[in-house]
Design a protein around this motif. Structure first.
Motif: not given
Ligand code: C2E
Ligand code: CA
Ligand code: CA
Ligand code: CA
Length: 274
Positions: A201-210, A240-251, A260-265
């Motif tokens: 899923i494209d990251r724009s849908f995470v950005q527009s969660l708020g 990118e944020t804690k609140s993004d992560f908390e949201h998707v943890q419900k899926l 939020y976790f890391t830049k590419p290694f």
């Protein structure tokens, strides 16, 4: 043509001329990088959202020859896609990803996946399929560890040629993911026609969660639910944020990637982490 006076015609405006010169410079750097083996791969980890277990890495290309000009793949890949250069680049990435995967397995017993981005042009090119098949054999790759990511915008509605190409790739045993889902033209009822394993899923849908109105279900959740109906794995990128992560943890069952976790290694980090 722009008239500059008597018998003086200029084909392009200075802005367009700059743009062409710049693209030519980038193209030349890409050719040099291929010739001299100067590309570099970096690795974006993916985790299960619930347990935060590492499931694999998306392989991303870097061109150090262009790095000082801050030209990233967002700029140089579309330029390479205008020519046949992209085919050679995708093959370079695939072969070098295979080499890294073998190294990681040998050093650490890694069992996760490597996801490789394949451009639309390579998807449609029979040479890519033939070379990929040969590389899998040459490096003795366990195909269940390979996922190919195809950007959604390269799939047009009723694009039977693309469907056939996808089926051909899939017949090698690799998984197929649709990348940047939600930015292209694929409607959900078309998804059954594609031999897919994963929806990214494209990251724009995470950005527009708020931006979601109170009491309304975010588009991200709706896409997730539909993907589940089609029995597709779901990867959500751009966390990118804690609140993004908390949201998707419900899926349930989703896999996540993001800053939020890391830049590419770098490769050394991948080796030391596994
Ligand atoms: P993509 O396939 O959608 O890759 C994800 C891009 O988003 C990567 O940028 C990654 O670093 C970035 N990203 C990851 N997490 C986050 C986040 O939380 N927030 C934000 N804002 N960005 C995040 P990158 O490496 O610059 O790649 C850009 C695009 O270039 C890729 O988009 C892909 O379309 C293309 N690309 C990169 N490597 C390759 C390659 O080896 N082959 C091909 N054909 N295309 C590639
Ligand atoms: Ca991708
Ligand atoms: Ca993407
Ligand atoms: Ca992209």
């Amino acid at each position: 043509a722009k008239k500059l006076g008597k018998n003086n015609y200029k084909l392009f405006t200075p802005e367009i001329e700059d743009k062409i010169n710049n693209e030519l410079k980038i193209e030349n750097q890409l050719i040099e990088s291929l010739k001299n083996d100067q590309f570099v791969l970096v690795f974006m980890p993916a985790y299960t959202a619930q347990e935060k277990v590492l499931t694999g890495y998306e392989v991303l290309l870097r061109c150090p020859n262009l790095a000082n000009t801050s030209v990233g793949p967002d700029i140089f890949i579309p330029i390479a896609e205008k020519t046949d250069l992209i085919l050679m680049i995708d093959l370079w990435v695939t072969e070098n990803a295979f080499i890294k995967l073998k190294e990681l397995i040998n050093k650490t017993g890694f069992k996760g996946f490597f996801a490789i981005n394949v451009s639309s042009k390579s998807l449609r090119n029979d040479d890519f399929y033939v070379r990929l098949k040969a590389l899998i054999k040459e490096y003795d790759i366990d195909v269940t560890q390979i996922e190919l990511e195809i950007t959604e915008t390269c799939l047009m509605p009723d694009d039977y040629q693309a469907i056939e190409s996808l089926k051909q790739l899939k017949s090698l045993g690799v998984s197929i993911a649709i990348d940047d889902f939600g930015t292209g033209y694929t409607s959900f009822n078309q998804l059954v026609n594609y031999p897919l394993d994963t929806l990214k899923i494209d990251r724009s849908f995470v950005q527009s969660l708020g931006d979601t109105a109170a009491g309304k279900k975010p588009t991200l959740d709706i896409i997730y639910e539909l993907a589940k109906i089609y029995e597709l794995e779901v990867i959500i990128e751009g966390i990118e944020t804690k609140s993004d992560f908390e949201h998707v943890q419900k899926l349930p069952g989703v896999t996540v990637q993001g800053f939020y976790f890391t830049k590419p290694f770098q490769w050394e980090e991948v080796i030391s982490l596994n």
